[in-house]
Structure formats: C-alpha cells, structure tokens
Design a protein around this motif. Structure first.
Motif, PDB file in Angstrom:
ATOM      1  N   LEU A 130      13.257  45.175  38.184  1.00  0.00           N
ATOM      2  CA  LEU A 130      12.670  43.851  37.973  1.00  0.00           C
ATOM      3  C   LEU A 130      13.558  42.752  38.542  1.00  0.00           C
ATOM      4  CD1 LEU A 130      11.315  44.295  34.341  1.00  0.00           C
ATOM      5  CD2 LEU A 130       9.936  43.806  36.356  1.00  0.00           C
ATOM      6  N   ASN A 131      14.869  42.978  38.519  1.00  0.00           N
ATOM      7  CA  ASN A 131      15.795  41.975  39.059  1.00  0.00           C
ATOM      8  C   ASN A 131      15.528  41.692  40.531  1.00  0.00           C
ATOM      9  OD1 ASN A 131      17.241  41.363  36.748  1.00  0.00           O
ATOM     10  ND2 ASN A 131      18.765  42.975  37.074  1.00  0.00           N
ATOM     11  N   LYS A 132      15.005  42.684  41.248  1.00  0.00           N
ATOM     12  CA  LYS A 132      14.695  42.494  42.663  1.00  0.00           C
ATOM     13  C   LYS A 132      13.576  41.466  42.855  1.00  0.00           C
ATOM     14  CE  LYS A 132      16.023  47.245  43.827  1.00  0.00           C
ATOM     15  NZ  LYS A 132      15.543  48.564  44.333  1.00  0.00           N
ATOM     16  N   TYR A 133      12.790  41.251  41.799  1.00  0.00           N
ATOM     17  CA  TYR A 133      11.702  40.273  41.846  1.00  0.00           C
ATOM     18  C   TYR A 133      12.054  39.019  41.048  1.00  0.00           C
ATOM     19  CZ  TYR A 133       9.037  44.195  43.669  1.00  0.00           C
ATOM     20  OH  TYR A 133       8.592  45.253  44.445  1.00  0.00           O
ATOM     21  N   SER A 134      13.351  38.854  40.777  1.00  0.00           N
ATOM     22  CA  SER A 134      13.854  37.681  40.036  1.00  0.00           C
ATOM     23  C   SER A 134      13.250  37.591  38.639  1.00  0.00           C
ATOM     24  CB  SER A 134      13.560  36.388  40.821  1.00  0.00           C
ATOM     25  OG  SER A 134      14.169  36.422  42.089  1.00  0.00           O
ATOM     26  N   ILE A 135      13.018  38.741  38.019  1.00  0.00           N
ATOM     27  CA  ILE A 135      12.507  38.802  36.649  1.00  0.00           C
ATOM     28  C   ILE A 135      13.547  39.500  35.791  1.00  0.00           C
ATOM     29  CG2 ILE A 135      10.690  39.668  35.123  1.00  0.00           C
ATOM     30  CD1 ILE A 135       8.793  39.657  37.507  1.00  0.00           C
ATOM     31  N   SER A 136      13.938  38.876  34.687  1.00  0.00           N
ATOM     32  CA  SER A 136      14.918  39.477  33.793  1.00  0.00           C
ATOM     33  C   SER A 136      14.208  40.206  32.648  1.00  0.00           C
ATOM     34  CB  SER A 136      15.858  38.412  33.220  1.00  0.00           C
ATOM     35  OG  SER A 136      15.143  37.494  32.400  1.00  0.00           O
ATOM     36  N   LEU A 137      14.799  41.287  32.195  1.00  0.00           N
ATOM     37  CA  LEU A 137      14.253  42.070  31.087  1.00  0.00           C
ATOM     38  C   LEU A 137      15.250  42.065  29.942  1.00  0.00           C
ATOM     39  CD1 LEU A 137      12.247  44.071  29.783  1.00  0.00           C
ATOM     40  CD2 LEU A 137      13.453  45.911  30.991  1.00  0.00           C
ATOM     41  N   ASP A 138      14.845  41.539  28.792  1.00  0.00           N
ATOM     42  CA  ASP A 138      15.657  41.542  27.585  1.00  0.00           C
ATOM     43  C   ASP A 138      15.083  42.585  26.633  1.00  0.00           C
ATOM     44  OD1 ASP A 138      17.014  39.362  28.658  1.00  0.00           O
ATOM     45  OD2 ASP A 138      15.661  37.932  27.701  1.00  0.00           O
ATOM     46  N   VAL A 139      15.932  43.477  26.130  1.00  0.00           N
ATOM     47  CA  VAL A 139      15.473  44.549  25.243  1.00  0.00           C
ATOM     48  C   VAL A 139      16.097  44.381  23.869  1.00  0.00           C
ATOM     49  CG1 VAL A 139      15.358  47.042  24.864  1.00  0.00           C
ATOM     50  CG2 VAL A 139      15.241  46.125  27.197  1.00  0.00           C
ATOM     51  N   GLN A 140      15.258  44.468  22.852  1.00  0.00           N
ATOM     52  CA  GLN A 140      15.725  44.398  21.464  1.00  0.00           C
ATOM     53  C   GLN A 140      15.146  45.594  20.711  1.00  0.00           C
ATOM     54  OE1 GLN A 140      14.661  40.790  19.449  1.00  0.00           O
ATOM     55  NE2 GLN A 140      15.335  41.502  17.446  1.00  0.00           N
ATOM     56  N   TYR A 141      15.980  46.271  19.925  1.00  0.00           N
ATOM     57  CA  TYR A 141      15.519  47.429  19.167  1.00  0.00           C
ATOM     58  C   TYR A 141      15.262  47.026  17.719  1.00  0.00           C
ATOM     59  CZ  TYR A 141      17.115  50.112  23.184  1.00  0.00           C
ATOM     60  OH  TYR A 141      17.285  50.598  24.457  1.00  0.00           O
TER      61      TYR A 141
END
Length: 239
Positions: free
Chosen positions: A160-171
């Motif tokens: 996703l970083n390649k498309y300038s989108i960040s992913l935040d993960v919470q458990y």
C-alpha cells in the motif's frame, strides 16, 4: 448490430438496472446507474442524426436526470437528519455482489480515510476517492498463526505504501461488530464480514476471477450514514 445500436443497448441495460435498484430502494446504487446510463444516452444522442430520435432521447435523458436529482436530494436530506438506512439481503447462491458493486456507490471524492477495513484494498486503490490512510482493527491469531498474520499485514502495508496509502493495524480481543466505516460518513455492516463469497469448484469455473459472477453465502448488508462521523479521524472494524 451497428455501433450506434450497441451504444443504445448498453445505455438501456444500465438504465433498466437503475430503475430496478430504485424500485428496491437501493438509492445510492440506483443513482450511480442513472448517472452512468445518462452519460451513455448522451453519447447516443451525439451520434444520432435522426431528429425524431434525437427528440426522443432528449426526453428520456430529461426524465432520468430529474429522477437522479430527486434521489440525490432525498439521500442528502436523510444523511443530514442522520436517518439514512438501507438493507440489502444477499440470498445463498446469488451472484452480482462483488466488493465493487457493494462499496463503490459510497466511495466518492470526499472519501479520504477508511476505518473498519479488511481485504478490499485493491478496490480502494482504484477508487475515485483520495484514500491515504486505512485503519484495520482485527482479532489477533495465536501460536504459529500469529507470525503468519503479522507477516501478511507487513507485506500488505509495504504494498500500500507504493500507492501512498498507510495501513494502521490495531488488535482487539473483544471485537464483535463487523463493519466498514468511511470518513465521508458511510457505515456498512455485513453479517458475515467480507467473507461473503463461496469458493468455486476449480480455477476454470466462471466466477473464479470475476467476483460479480461468484456465488455468495447468505448474509445481510446494512448501510447507514452518520453525518457526525466526518469529524472523526479513527475507527474500528471486526473481521
């Protein structure tokens, strides 16, 4: 069939679908189909030289545009009042409910952030919105599967970083609701989560690649709008 006849057939098919969705009170989806069908009909109008047909096309376009405007105003009023609710029942074995079909009507230019998300990143990358952040709240696997889960999420984050989108993960160990929240106010709750598709019997079966043709498990999709959601910057999801 001539090219012009083919264009008219395409416009008619899309507009027929719009009327069906309209009659089922699936208004946002109907609006998208009306808009697409109107554009197709405008293309037919431009390519037509018969003045009688031109007059007939203009009348049809005017009628569909009026209805599309009515739907747009109705949905906006419902959204502002916090009363918007749409329910879609997906019958077991039915087709035509890909992620694109279910979610795209709610992914407009105002969409910048996704909350409560699982496994439809490709649709978001291709959407018209300007999504730059995705929040995923999910249950944490145990034992050897935890490392596998974390590895897959890291791989997805890097992609996703390649498309300038960040992913935040919470458990979360107490997660129950299965829902997707968009930063433009739309909330979509699915009884089964995103796991709505039945597996095909093999890789050469119709529906293996095109999920619009893939059979579904029975479930219910509830769609709400919360005008206050636009002021938030985070959210939750269950999977």
């Amino acid at each position: 069939m001539s090219k012009l006849a083919g264009m008219e057939a395409s416009a008619t098919s899309v507009l027929r679908r719009a009327v069906e969705l309209d009659g089922s009170s699936r208004l946002p989806e109907a609006l998208v189909c009306y808009q697409e069908g109107i554009q197709l009909l405008l293309d037919v109008l431009k390519a037509t030289t018969d003045e009688t047909k031109k007059s007939r096309y203009r009348e049809r376009i005017r009628e569909y545009m009026d209805r599309a405007e009515e739907i747009k105003k109705h949905v906006q009023l419902e959204k502002e009042a916090g009363k918007y609710h749409e329910q879609i029942h997906i019958a077991a074995g039915s087709v035509g409910y890909s992620y694109d079909r279910l979610f795209r009507p709610y992914m407009d230019q105002t969409l910048t952030e996704i909350m409560n998300f699982l496994r439809f990143c490709e649709l978001l990358v291709k959407s018209a919105g300007q999504v730059r952040r995705i929040h995923l709240t999910t249950g944490e696997e145990e034992g050897p599967r935890l490392e596998e889960q974390q590895g897959r999420l890291r791989e997805l984050r890097d992609s996703l970083n390649k498309y300038s989108i960040s992913l935040d993960v919470q458990y979360s160990a107490t997660l129950h609701d299965r829902e997707i929240r968009f930063s433009n106010g739309w909330i979509i709750k699915i009884g089964r989560g995103l796991d709505i598709f039945k597996p095909t019997k093999g890789p050469f079966q119709i529906g293996f690649c095109d999920y619009d043709l893939r059979e579904c498990h029975e479930t219910t999709v509830d769609i709400f709008h919360n005008k206050h959601l636009k002021t938030t910057t985070h959210g939750d999801v269950s999977s």
